[in-house]
Design an enzyme around this catalytic site. Structure first.
Site, PDB file in Angstrom:
ATOM      1  N   SER A 184       1.098  -1.306  -0.021  1.00  0.00           N
ATOM      2  CA  SER A 184      -0.072   0.077   0.204  1.00  0.00           C
ATOM      3  C   SER A 184       0.859   1.105  -0.112  1.00  0.00           C
ATOM      4  CB  SER A 184      -0.883  -0.058   1.359  1.00  0.00           C
ATOM      5  OG  SER A 184      -1.845   0.971   1.169  1.00  0.00           O
ATOM      6  N   THR A 185       0.739   2.149   0.934  1.00  0.00           N
ATOM      7  CA  THR A 185       1.482   3.251   1.050  1.00  0.00           C
ATOM      8  C   THR A 185       3.106   3.018   0.873  1.00  0.00           C
ATOM      9  OG1 THR A 185      -0.173   4.482   2.211  1.00  0.00           O
ATOM     10  CG2 THR A 185       1.898   5.419   2.282  1.00  0.00           C
ATOM     11  N   HIS A 235      -2.413  -1.221  -3.450  1.00  0.00           N
ATOM     12  CA  HIS A 235      -3.719  -0.341  -3.274  1.00  0.00           C
ATOM     13  C   HIS A 235      -3.789   0.930  -4.019  1.00  0.00           C
ATOM     14  CE1 HIS A 235      -4.174  -2.430   1.071  1.00  0.00           C
ATOM     15  NE2 HIS A 235      -4.537  -3.229   0.027  1.00  0.00           N
ATOM     16  N   MET A 242      -0.368   0.990   5.044  1.00  0.00           N
ATOM     17  CA  MET A 242      -1.427   1.321   6.027  1.00  0.00           C
ATOM     18  C   MET A 242      -2.112   0.212   6.271  1.00  0.00           C
ATOM     19  SD  MET A 242      -2.491   5.369   5.635  1.00  0.00           S
ATOM     20  CE  MET A 242      -3.128   4.915   3.966  1.00  0.00           C
ATOM     21  N   ASP A 288      -4.382  -5.207   5.929  1.00  0.00           N
ATOM     22  CA  ASP A 288      -4.652  -6.149   4.595  1.00  0.00           C
ATOM     23  C   ASP A 288      -3.574  -7.050   4.358  1.00  0.00           C
ATOM     24  OD1 ASP A 288      -5.726  -7.102   2.524  1.00  0.00           O
ATOM     25  OD2 ASP A 288      -5.390  -5.547   0.978  1.00  0.00           O
TER      26      ASP A 288
END
Length: 358
Positions: A182-183, A209, A298, A301
């Site tokens: 993600s991030t 993401h 973050m 997941d």
């Protein structure tokens, strides 16, 4: 309480007001000023030294990408790009992530748009993460430039004896590689995927993401610079070796009978695509011959997917805390007790290649 100081940059007065109102509605952050173009943004960033800059991608004179590169020269100011969903905007946004942007959000489409509240929550959450990750961001950059440093001490030291034993005796044939991030993920995934040889011998399936419309540009940039073929996954296509499949934004990516299935079932953990969806479905097909890795991001997941793959006898790698821009997803994976190895991001490609070819 010291508030997070934010500079808002957009060529639209309406959008500057909307974004400013979102930020000023939070008790822990405030807008210290606004700027209407890239040149103005650079000057105000130098004089105000904000913690975070929200930066429009498409602006006249000096565009967002050019402004980003100049702002990142000042100090460790974190920059969140705001991008409209256009072909050029998505390409520029992906380029910005490789040029030092912390992350991006898709701009709201108007004052009565149904996504306004969602955008507000996402923006404010990312502003907080950006502020709190400033020191980590500097540390990660320093680690990657210390070429003389071969090993770093990380939380891998707390792996149990059982996990270390598993790591040392792993001999199961790997039939698929699964990556979730993600991030901070795009740069890490780029570094890893571009290191894979053209004859890796297995398919690589990736969930990063990202909103719908941006994953195509992400896949195209990877494909241009990788030895492997990289594509944005399509529903129903047969999974091939030596191909990297990027889950398209807005769809869960599943594996069924050796084919890609794109799924519009509800978001989980607030995201679609979700890492858990990919890991669990791929585990069901490839069984214990699965290698998965969780990267910076973050939330949590991927944690359930990691547990499932480990229960089948698969192999699990997570990025370490020191090189994660946001140590959320890797931490959640680690806390399941199902991680075989924790590595800095710059060692993961080599480890994956070794395990696949072992």
């Amino acid at each position: 309480m010291d508030k997070i100081r934010v500079l808002v940059v957009d060529d639209s007065a309406f959008m500057r007001k909307m974004i400013s109102d979102m930020i000023n509605s939070q008790v822990d952050m405030q807008v210290v000023d606004t700027a209407k173009n890239g040149e103005d943004a650079i000057n105000k960033a130098k004089s105000l030294m904000p913690d975070v800059v929200t930066l429009d991608v498409e602006m006249p004179k000096v565009n967002g990408l050019e402004a980003l590169k100049e702002i990142k020269k000042i100090q460790s100011i974190q920059v969140i790009m705001l991008s409209s969903l256009t072909f050029e905007g998505s390409k520029t946004t992906i380029e910005a992530l490789y040029s030092g942007a912390f992350d991006f959000i898709q701009k709201p489409s108007g004052s009565i748009s149904l996504d306004i509240e969602k955008v507000k929550n996402e923006l404010c959450e990312k502003v907080r993460y950006a502020k709190h990750s400033k020191k980590r961001f500097e540390k990660v950059s320093n680690l990657k430039t210390e070429s003389k440093r071969e090993d770093i001490v990380s939380n891998a030291d707390v792996l149990t004896t059982r996990q270390r034993d598993i790591s040392s005796i792993k001999t199961v044939k790997i039939d698929s590689v699964l990556l979730g991030a993600s991030t901070g993920g795009p740069r890490v995934l780029y570094d890893i995927i571009t290191k894979f040889p053209k004859d890796l011998g297995v398919p690589v399936l990736v969930v990063q993401h990202m909103p719908q419309g941006f994953t195509k540009a992400f896949a195209e940039r990877l494909d241009k610079n990788s030895s492997l073929k990289v594509v944005e996954a399509k529903d129903g296509e047969q999974i091939q070796k030596n191909t990297v499949y990027i889950a398209p934004g807005g769809y869960h990516m599943l594996v069924r009978d050796g084919k890609i299935v794109l799924d519009l079932s509800p978001s989980i953990h607030g995201v679609r695509p979700a890492v858990d969806k990919l890991f669990i479905s791929a585990g069901e097909y490839y069984k214990g011959n699965t290698l998965c890795s969780i990267f910076t991001g973050m939330g949590k997941d991927g944690a359930q997917g990691v547990k499932f793959i480990k229960s089948l006898g698969g192999y699990v790698i997570s990025q370490d805390e020191e090189t994660s821009i946001v140590y959320g997803m890797p931490k959640a994976a680690f806390e399941t007790g199902c991680v075989d190895e924790i590595l800095p991001d710059y060692k993961i490609a080599e480890k994956i290649i070794d395990l696949v070819r072992r």
